[in-house]
Motif scaffolding. Structure first.
Motif, short mmCIF file in Angstrom:
data_model
loop_
_atom_site.label_atom_id
_atom_site.label_comp_id
_atom_site.label_asym_id
_atom_site.label_seq_id
_atom_site.Cartn_x
_atom_site.Cartn_y
_atom_site.Cartn_z
N LEU A 66 13.57 -47.03 49.42
CA LEU A 66 14.13 -48.06 50.29
C LEU A 66 13.62 -49.44 49.89
N ASP A 67 14.54 -50.38 49.70
CA ASP A 67 14.18 -51.78 49.48
C ASP A 67 15.26 -52.66 50.12
N THR A 68 15.10 -53.95 50.02
CA THR A 68 16.01 -54.87 50.72
C THR A 68 17.45 -54.83 50.19
N SER A 69 17.64 -54.29 48.98
CA SER A 69 19.00 -54.25 48.41
C SER A 69 19.81 -53.03 48.88
N ILE A 70 19.12 -52.02 49.44
CA ILE A 70 19.78 -50.76 49.81
C ILE A 70 20.87 -50.95 50.88
N PRO A 71 20.59 -51.71 51.96
CA PRO A 71 21.66 -51.89 52.96
C PRO A 71 22.93 -52.49 52.36
N TYR A 72 22.77 -53.44 51.44
CA TYR A 72 23.94 -54.05 50.79
C TYR A 72 24.68 -53.03 49.93
N LYS A 73 23.91 -52.18 49.23
CA LYS A 73 24.52 -51.19 48.34
C LYS A 73 25.27 -50.10 49.11
N THR A 74 24.84 -49.80 50.33
CA THR A 74 25.49 -48.75 51.11
C THR A 74 26.63 -49.27 51.98
N PHE A 75 26.57 -50.54 52.37
CA PHE A 75 27.56 -51.09 53.29
C PHE A 75 28.99 -50.92 52.76
N PRO A 76 29.99 -50.52 53.56
CA PRO A 76 29.95 -50.24 55.01
C PRO A 76 29.82 -48.75 55.35
N LEU A 77 29.36 -47.92 54.38
CA LEU A 77 29.36 -46.47 54.56
C LEU A 77 28.58 -45.97 55.78
N PRO A 78 27.38 -46.52 56.10
CA PRO A 78 26.68 -46.00 57.28
C PRO A 78 27.49 -46.10 58.57
N PHE A 79 28.22 -47.20 58.75
CA PHE A 79 29.04 -47.37 59.95
C PHE A 79 30.21 -46.40 59.95
N LEU A 80 30.83 -46.22 58.76
CA LEU A 80 31.94 -45.28 58.64
C LEU A 80 31.45 -43.84 58.85
N TYR A 81 30.26 -43.56 58.32
CA TYR A 81 29.65 -42.22 58.43
C TYR A 81 29.45 -41.83 59.89
N VAL A 82 28.76 -42.70 60.65
CA VAL A 82 28.46 -42.35 62.05
C VAL A 82 29.72 -42.37 62.91
N GLY A 83 30.63 -43.31 62.63
CA GLY A 83 31.88 -43.35 63.38
C GLY A 83 32.72 -42.12 63.13
N ASN A 84 32.80 -41.71 61.87
CA ASN A 84 33.54 -40.53 61.47
C ASN A 84 32.96 -39.28 62.13
N GLN A 85 31.64 -39.18 62.12
CA GLN A 85 30.95 -38.01 62.66
C GLN A 85 31.14 -37.91 64.18
N ILE A 86 30.89 -39.00 64.89
CA ILE A 86 30.92 -38.96 66.35
C ILE A 86 32.34 -38.79 66.89
N THR A 87 33.31 -39.53 66.31
CA THR A 87 34.69 -39.38 66.79
C THR A 87 35.23 -37.98 66.49
N GLY A 88 34.80 -37.40 65.36
CA GLY A 88 35.20 -36.03 65.03
C GLY A 88 34.66 -35.03 66.04
N LEU A 89 33.40 -35.22 66.46
CA LEU A 89 32.79 -34.33 67.45
C LEU A 89 33.46 -34.48 68.82
N PHE A 90 33.73 -35.72 69.22
CA PHE A 90 34.41 -35.96 70.49
C PHE A 90 35.80 -35.33 70.47
N GLY A 91 36.52 -35.48 69.34
CA GLY A 91 37.85 -34.90 69.20
C GLY A 91 37.81 -33.39 69.26
N THR A 92 36.79 -32.79 68.62
CA THR A 92 36.63 -31.33 68.64
C THR A 92 36.43 -30.82 70.05
N LYS A 93 35.66 -31.58 70.83
CA LYS A 93 35.36 -31.17 72.21
C LYS A 93 36.59 -31.28 73.11
N GLN A 94 37.37 -32.35 72.94
CA GLN A 94 38.46 -32.65 73.87
C GLN A 94 39.75 -31.88 73.56
N LEU A 95 39.97 -31.52 72.27
CA LEU A 95 41.25 -30.93 71.88
C LEU A 95 41.10 -29.45 71.51
#
Length: 307
Positions: A66-95
């Motif tokens: 981990l260093d200061t360049s890592i967030p830039y190198k990963t962006f925007p994947l962490p946000f897409l990752y957690v959004g993808n994961q959580i919305t998928g779980l909510f969808g699985t539960k509801q449908l």
């Protein structure tokens, strides 16, 4: 020959992982009525971080520190990752599983759009027509979904957009070879763990999960742990399949897996309500996905022979 085997193995590995996690998540969230999709997601993030950290410590795998360049190198994947994961779980539960899987067909349309914008890809008329058939079948099925749930439909729609964006950006990041597949997986989970835990506390999800009465049930605990570990395995299989094939191939494999889940889901989960219009719509979408998969696979093989 080795290259072909790796491509097929990567695709098969993703298909199996994707199938197992849908079934396990459905069991935990619907059959056992576990109250928090967010906490299932947190369990999957923790498993990912722990497995990769141990692998790096034991020198089984490597990825940058981990260093200061890592967030830039990963962006925007962490946000897409957690959004993808959580919305998928909510969808699985509801449908119910058949509608969950048929509505996931929209992710193919969004993946095509994302690859067209980010990777400048173009798609033939036959592929466009088969995608239209899949979408048409999904709309027919949705028009007679007797277990219609607006929240579930909203979550799965968001999930489709995030899946497409995640696949295209993942391919872009892997091609740049800065962090590698392990680095992307590790930092995606690491950066989003604390914000997700904070959000779970804020919404009361963490409290509901801690007060859940099923923690004394060994079978539930086994499935919850399996869901957490399978979350990591699924994310790893997505990266491997995308690396050895393409974002579109990964989506195709997921689509074929969904055919199996659609039919099994009519009997598993206990929340599917049969109607002929819904059943016909499901099968139109499935037929479109089979033709689409065949066209895309044969076209990919022809392009590779030419090059």
């Amino acid at each position: 020959m080795t290259s072909v085997f790796l491509k097929l193995f990567a695709a098969g590995f993703y298909g199996l992982s994707s199938f197992l996690i849908v079934v396990v998540n459905k069991s935990v969230l619907t059959n056992y009525r576990f109250p928090s999709s967010l906490c299932v997601g947190i369990g999957q993030m923790l498993a990912t971080i722990m497995v990769l950290w141990m692998g790096k410590t034991l020198k089984v795998i490597t990825f940058p520190d981990l260093d200061t360049s890592i967030p830039y190198k990963t962006f925007p994947l962490p946000f897409l990752y957690v959004g993808n994961q959580i919305t998928g779980l909510f969808g699985t539960k509801q449908l119910n599983l058949p509608m969950f899987t048929v509505l996931r067909r929209f992710s193919i349309l969004f993946t095509m759009l994302a690859e067209g914008i980010l990777l400048k890809k173009t798609f033939s008329l036959p592929i466009q027509l088969t995608v239209f058939t899949m979408i048409f079948g999904a709309l027919v099925a949705a028009s007679s979904d007797l277990a219609f749930d607006l929240q579930g439909y909203a979550f799965i729609s968001i999930n489709n957009v995030l899946t497409a964006a995640n696949g295209a950006y993942m391919k872009q990041k892997l091609d740049s070879r800065e962090l590698g597949k392990y680095g992307l997986l590790y930092y995606n989970a690491l950066f989003m763990l604390i914000p997700t835990i904070a959000f779970a506390f804020f919404t009361g999800d963490m409290q509901r999960a801690l007060e859940y009465e099923g923690w004394s049930d060994i079978l539930f605990i086994v499935q919850f742990v399996l869901s957490s570990v399978m979350g990591f395995i699924l994310m790893y299989s997505i990266v491997v399949c995308t690396q050895y094939n393409s974002a579109l191939t990964t989506t195709i494999v997921g689509c074929i897996k969904n055919i199996l889940v659609t039919y099994i889901g009519m009997f598993f989960g206990g929340d599917y309500i049969f109607s002929w219009v819904n059943f016909i719509g499901l099968n139109i979408s499935i037929a479109g996905s089979l033709v689409y998969s065949y066209i895309t696979f044969t076209k990919e093989q022809e392009q590779k022979k030419k090059s």
